[in-house]
Design an enzyme around this catalytic site. Structure first.
Site, mmCIF file in Angstrom:
data_model
loop_
_atom_site.group_PDB
_atom_site.id
_atom_site.type_symbol
_atom_site.label_atom_id
_atom_site.label_comp_id
_atom_site.label_asym_id
_atom_site.label_seq_id
_atom_site.Cartn_x
_atom_site.Cartn_y
_atom_site.Cartn_z
ATOM 1 N N ARG A 39 0.851 -1.200 0.000
ATOM 2 C CA ARG A 39 0.000 0.000 0.000
ATOM 3 C C ARG A 39 0.882 1.243 0.000
ATOM 4 O O ARG A 39 0.612 2.218 -0.680
ATOM 5 C CB ARG A 39 -0.954 0.008 1.205
ATOM 6 C CG ARG A 39 -1.669 1.350 1.339
ATOM 7 C CD ARG A 39 -2.871 1.386 2.274
ATOM 8 N NE ARG A 39 -2.812 0.513 3.402
ATOM 9 C CZ ARG A 39 -2.028 0.697 4.487
ATOM 10 N NH1 ARG A 39 -1.252 1.760 4.579
ATOM 11 N NH2 ARG A 39 -2.030 -0.183 5.465
ATOM 12 N N TYR A 64 -16.752 16.483 -15.843
ATOM 13 C CA TYR A 64 -17.075 15.071 -15.748
ATOM 14 C C TYR A 64 -18.141 14.880 -14.657
ATOM 15 O O TYR A 64 -18.011 15.413 -13.555
ATOM 16 C CB TYR A 64 -15.804 14.297 -15.405
ATOM 17 C CG TYR A 64 -16.033 12.828 -15.202
ATOM 18 C CD1 TYR A 64 -16.409 12.023 -16.267
ATOM 19 C CD2 TYR A 64 -15.906 12.249 -13.953
ATOM 20 C CE1 TYR A 64 -16.641 10.666 -16.077
ATOM 21 C CE2 TYR A 64 -16.130 10.897 -13.763
ATOM 22 C CZ TYR A 64 -16.499 10.112 -14.832
ATOM 23 O OH TYR A 64 -16.724 8.791 -14.650
#
Ligand SMILES: *Cc1c(COP(=O)(O)O)cnc(C)c1O
Length: 383
Positions: free
Chosen positions: A53, A106
């Site tokens: 991660r 968007y």
């Protein structure tokens, strides 16, 4: 292409961050499908890798590549474009802060502001970002971010990045540019004064409609560190295989964008003056209100084209249904051509807002097939 690296874009796309693997000589970075790393004694990390991660070598290769392509110092790769946007907004904003967002964006970006970020006490207002004076007028003493998409989705509006960078600097705000439609091959916002570049790498960067991903690129080391902290703390990172797919796509970005732009120009020729079409939106058209700014800040006009159909919504939907080679579907930026009805598909989430799009609008993502075949298909769909 940029001050930091004398190599040209095409070369950086293939080589930046992609030295041959030291262990095997593999000429492209392998997919390091791994979660954790053996330490040489407690805290003895090899190359800084501890847990995937926090960092993974395949993702690092992509992140270095993204930074080089945008002429930035730090690139960060995420699980999606919206994950990148979410990380950025949580790093930059606190309750009571204000954001200026474009009146043409968007739909998912708008939804993030209106339905998620607002609930955490962040205020936003909408401005026509193609008019720097309108953006200046929308700024308040609490404005921390000015958000712009250029070219915009789905109306292909053009905003002057350098002019908006001035507005942001005066306001003490950060200018964020969603560069998804142009890609760094056609436009480099950091060089024009933007603070942050956002990408949905799902689109032109990946380029093959086979991966969902996002990216942030910045020039400021402290901001880069802050974003990297949030990326790790929140965890919406790009997985190794996804990072590898985006990297593979990027290697051909320059040749694809040239072909997307050339094919779009052919489609625009067909649409302009066609009896079934009332308006064409493409920044390459000299009649487009943003044409001059686009010509100044872009090296090509890209593969996205929108147009309005005579006969209203039903007629527009019919054109979408009749196209065969243009696949009816959402998304954009892949090698295959797509057609869609923004009002009922990608932009359904902005219905009733200041960002609502015309009901007779059709959006094309012009692919890299034969231009003749694309023109023939669209002609029959419009007949
Ligand atoms: C698709 C898209 C996004 C969102 O990216 P995802 O990868 O779908 O999360 C953001 N901005 C623009 C301009 C887009 O086209």
């Amino acid at each position: 292409m940029n001050d930091r690296n004398p190599q040209s874009f095409e070369t950086l796309a293939i080589h930046a961050g992609q030295a041959a693997d030291p262990a095997t000589g593999a000429v492209v970075p392998p997919i390091y499908q791994v979660s954790t790393y053996k330490q040489d004694g407690v805290g003895g990390l090899r190359g800084g890798y501890e847990y995937s991660r926090s960092a993974n070598p395949t993702r690092t290769a992509l992140e270095e590549n993204l930074a080089a392509l945008e002429g930035g110092r730090r690139g960060l790769a995420f699980a999606s474009g919206l994950a990148a946007e979410d990380c950025l907004l949580r790093a930059l904003l606190r309750p009571g802060d204000h954001v200026v967002i474009p009146n043409d964006a968007y739909g998912g970006t708008f939804r993030l502001f209106a339905k998620v970020v607002e609930a955490w006490g962040v205020k936003w207002s909408v401005a026509d970002t193609s008019d720097p004076a309108a953006v200046r007028a929308a700024v308040t003493e609490h404005t921390k971010v000015i958000w712009v998409e250029t070219p915009s989705n789905p109306l292909l509006g053009i905003s002057d990045i350098a002019a908006l960078a001035d507005v942001a600097r005066t306001a003490g705000a950060k200018l964020v540019v969603d560069n998804t439609f142009a890609s760094p091959y056609l436009q480099q916002p950091l060089a024009l004064g933007a603070d942050v570049v956002v990408h949905s790498t799902t689109k032109y960067m990946g380029g093959h409609s086979d991966v969902v991903g996002g990216a942030l690129v910045v020039n400021d080391d402290a901001l880069g560190e802050e974003l990297a902290f949030h990326q790790n703390a929140m965890g919406a990172v790009a997985g190794p295989f996804d990072a590898w797919l985006v990297m593979r796509g990027i290697k051909t970005l320059a040749v694809r964008m040239d072909r997307h732009s050339a094919n779009a120009a052919r489609i625009v020729d067909l649409l302009t003056g066609h009896a079934a079409v009332t308006e064409v939106y493409y920044p390459g058209l000299p009649s487009h209100p943003g044409h001059e700014v686009a010509a100044k800040q872009m090296r090509g006009f890209g593969g996205m084209v929108s147009f309005r159909v005579r006969g209203g919504e039903e007629a527009a939907v019919r054109v979408c249904d009749r196209a065969k080679l243009f696949t009816l579907g959402e998304s954009l930026g892949g090698v295959e051509s797509l057609i869609e009805h923004p009002g009922r598909m990608t932009h359904a989430s902005v219905a009733g807002s200041a960002l609502e799009v015309p009901a007779d609008l059709v959006r094309l993502s012009v692919g890299i097939e034969s231009a003749d075949d694309l023109v023939a298909d669209l002609s029959q769909a419009l007949a």
